[in-house]
Design a protein around this motif. Sequence first.
Motif, PDB file in Angstrom:
ATOM      1  N   THR A 106     -11.538  51.018 -26.007  1.00 38.31           N
ATOM      2  CA  THR A 106     -11.899  51.673 -27.264  1.00 38.31           C
ATOM      3  C   THR A 106     -13.380  51.494 -27.574  1.00 38.31           C
ATOM      4  OG1 THR A 106     -11.032  49.709 -28.414  1.00 38.31           O
ATOM      5  CG2 THR A 106      -9.609  51.651 -28.314  1.00 38.31           C
ATOM      6  N   PHE A 107     -13.950  50.371 -27.174  1.00 45.06           N
ATOM      7  CA  PHE A 107     -15.402  50.214 -27.293  1.00 45.06           C
ATOM      8  C   PHE A 107     -16.124  51.103 -26.298  1.00 45.06           C
ATOM      9  CE2 PHE A 107     -14.490  46.138 -29.459  1.00 45.06           C
ATOM     10  CZ  PHE A 107     -15.382  46.232 -30.519  1.00 45.06           C
ATOM     11  N   ALA A 108     -15.634  51.156 -25.057  1.00 46.95           N
ATOM     12  CA  ALA A 108     -16.301  51.911 -23.998  1.00 46.95           C
ATOM     13  C   ALA A 108     -16.380  53.393 -24.331  1.00 46.95           C
ATOM     14  CB  ALA A 108     -15.592  51.698 -22.666  1.00 46.95           C
ATOM     15  N   VAL A 109     -15.296  53.970 -24.857  1.00 44.90           N
ATOM     16  CA  VAL A 109     -15.316  55.389 -25.225  1.00 44.90           C
ATOM     17  C   VAL A 109     -16.421  55.662 -26.239  1.00 44.90           C
ATOM     18  CG1 VAL A 109     -14.040  57.209 -26.427  1.00 44.90           C
ATOM     19  CG2 VAL A 109     -12.887  55.820 -24.701  1.00 44.90           C
ATOM     20  N   GLN A 110     -16.500  54.827 -27.262  1.00 42.79           N
ATOM     21  CA  GLN A 110     -17.473  55.057 -28.332  1.00 42.79           C
ATOM     22  C   GLN A 110     -18.907  54.799 -27.875  1.00 42.79           C
ATOM     23  OE1 GLN A 110     -15.888  53.699 -32.401  1.00 42.79           O
ATOM     24  NE2 GLN A 110     -14.585  52.568 -30.972  1.00 42.79           N
TER      25      GLN A 110
END
Length: 321
Positions: free
Chosen positions: A160-164
């Motif tokens: 979820t951090f990587a997507v953002q």
Amino acid sequence: MQAIVNHEYGSPDDLKLQELEKPTVGEDSVLVRVRAASVNPYDWHVLRGHPYFVRLTEGLRRPKHPVPGVDVAGQVEAVGNKVTRFQPGDEVFGGRSGSFAEYVCGVERNFTPKPAALSFEDAAAIPMAGCTALQALRDAGRLEPGQRVLINGAAGGIGTFAVQIAKTMGGNVTGVCSTPNVQLVTSIGADEVVNYTLDDFTKGNQKYDLIVDLVGNRSLGDLRRALTREGALVLVGGGGGNWLGPLAGPVRAFVVSRFVSQRLLPFLAKLRTKDMAFLAELSEAGKVTPVIGRTYPLSEAPEAIRHVEAGHARGKTLITV
């Protein structure tokens, strides 16, 4: 103070809530009253001493840190006379062994000022997962604006951090997740979502400039087929056996990378103060929002670790103190 304690390698069932002495403040240390901590796969690997290579750094026969946990957010209780960056009352977050407790003590570099706009829970979600995502994309993957990047495991803590973060870097982002998480991954900015229960991204026609694999459930050959000829594959976690565990895939990738045009990159993140500060800035600006799946009280830390170990945690799992 109360703390979660384990003195032997074992399962979450072996963890106990016990009364311990509050850490002593040294001349160069910072004592933090813990308000929130988050759970990472690292925590259950260390708890079990599995795969066995973790025992080389965490203790051969038993854990050298009896209180588990690394990610933490809280309020400074006291500082040593050589500490210059913090004073009692400051709100901070960071990474320090022993965070599943009412107090944790570390040196200045372990902590970063917490922006007032961030809750303690949001701040505690950032350190390990946020740094891993940032460094995988920026340092290892060298993501450039306009490139196509695929995040395998997009609904998890790191994913979820990587997507953002990939979106803030100008990437065209595809997230891979299961049916219940498609809406979540879309809501945090993914341009496309692959539902792995219906589609196989390694068998499609789309090629990616960068793949960040957070799951370890696909063979190296499968992942390479989804890469462009000069693409990069960053292997972060999952898979492996009793000895190397998540490092088994990266070791194979390192060997194969010497003979192909694609960059196949073993990867281990580091908790860096400057990266945590950068992530806090992104969060404060609304560009990155920590996704919190479940929250447990300190007394239920064993259940929180068990939830993460099961491998299907949505976003970050938090412990509040």
